[in-house]
Scaffold this motif. Sequence first.
Motif, short mmCIF file in Angstrom:
data_model
loop_
_atom_site.label_atom_id
_atom_site.label_comp_id
_atom_site.label_asym_id
_atom_site.label_seq_id
_atom_site.Cartn_x
_atom_site.Cartn_y
_atom_site.Cartn_z
N ALA A 67 75.48 37.21 55.37
CA ALA A 67 74.95 36.59 56.58
C ALA A 67 76.01 35.75 57.29
O ALA A 67 75.95 35.58 58.52
CB ALA A 67 73.75 35.71 56.23
N GLN A 68 76.98 35.22 56.54
CA GLN A 68 78.02 34.39 57.16
C GLN A 68 79.20 35.21 57.68
O GLN A 68 79.87 34.79 58.63
CB GLN A 68 78.53 33.36 56.15
CG GLN A 68 77.51 32.30 55.78
CD GLN A 68 77.97 31.41 54.66
OE1 GLN A 68 79.05 31.61 54.09
NE2 GLN A 68 77.15 30.41 54.31
N ALA A 82 72.72 30.74 58.54
CA ALA A 82 73.19 31.06 57.19
C ALA A 82 74.00 29.90 56.60
O ALA A 82 73.88 29.59 55.39
CB ALA A 82 74.03 32.33 57.21
N VAL A 121 72.88 33.62 63.84
CA VAL A 121 72.79 34.11 62.47
C VAL A 121 73.70 33.30 61.55
O VAL A 121 73.30 32.83 60.47
CB VAL A 121 73.13 35.60 62.40
CG1 VAL A 121 73.08 36.11 60.96
CG2 VAL A 121 72.19 36.41 63.29
#
Length: 415
Positions: free
Chosen positions: A64-65, A86, A82
């Motif tokens: 997600a990162q 995250a 996002v």
Amino acid sequence: MTPAQSARREHPRALFAENSRAWVRLLPWGVAFVLCVALLPTAIVVLGNDYGLNGGVAAGLAVAQAAPLLLAVVRPLQAWYVVFAADVAGAVALLAVDFPERLLWPFPPMGIVGYVGLCLALGLRERRRTLLLVWLATAVANVTLDIFAPHDDGARGLLLTILGGVALLLGGVLKERSEAQRRLAEQETISEAERGRRTLLEERARIARELHDVVAHHMSVITVQANSAEYRIERLSPVVRDEFTSIAATARESLGEMRRLLGVLRNEEAQGELAPQPGLAHIGQLVEATARVRGPVEFTPCDVDVPEAVGLSAYRIVQEALSNVVRHAPGARTQVSLSVSEHDDRQGAWLTVLVVNGPPPVRPDGPLEASGTGHGLVGMRERVRLVGGTLDVGPLADGGFRVAAGLPLSDKDLM
């Protein structure tokens, strides 16, 4: 919002997509790919081994990162949503594990590196207001999480806020500089087009004024001859006398209409143009004046009667050609020749105007007159087109320049 801006928002383009150089267009994709490939496995290992997170949680946070960094090339704001979520979720998850005090919190180094790259992409794409809101959200989240810090990190806990703000500022500055250069280039293009258009309009206006003088002279002669016919010719019949009177009245009416239409082109500042216009006979004086001031000029005259419009056009073409020699090739040997010949694809005689100059003795650093419009050839072409002639201009192999104009002498070609 303009239609172009709306289209860009509906179908966003990649960063630097409008750049003419291929490597610049590919640069954002390359940077995003390298960051994604480098940060994804590193984050999984560091979060799992060093921080002690569960392997599945570490892998999910790492994806997600890091993965949205590829989206940041096209949609950086959506990627930020996002990544920001995250990063915050990762900081909260780290509160549930016992990690060494030496490790950064609330945001590990991999998250900071990816977030800084994302902020740079945001700065290159988004408006100032959006950048400010992004930085405020980052600062608020950072300060809020720092309240629950398991260890005393001091200023290290605010690294994301500081470095993210620097990246946003740098990206914004680069974006505004690029937009300023683009607007300047567009303005220069518009200004160049306007200068060409203005030069063309000024030349047309001057041609119209000169034609006004020529036509007005002939119409006046017709009027005078028609009015004086009954005194110059003996025993005119009443029918012929009435015919001459009608011709004189029509000529006066046409002259008045023409003066009303074209007279608006004159103004108080154009008093010098009220004098009789130069023609073929004045080219020799023009050549002599140029030779005295700027360099050797050979002149081959042509003793022939030409229509006034053709003579005036020939004079102006030679004048502009010699002016260009003075500006761009001072001291160059120049030849000016006038001749009459039969044109290959048309009947009737044509006047050929030829101005050829060699290279300047000393190559100048720049034109002697920096204030010129640079559109003298536009005026030449307009004059030639007005009389139905031809124009051939271009550089020579030895560094000189050639101007050749063909002007028809028959009335049929001038119509």
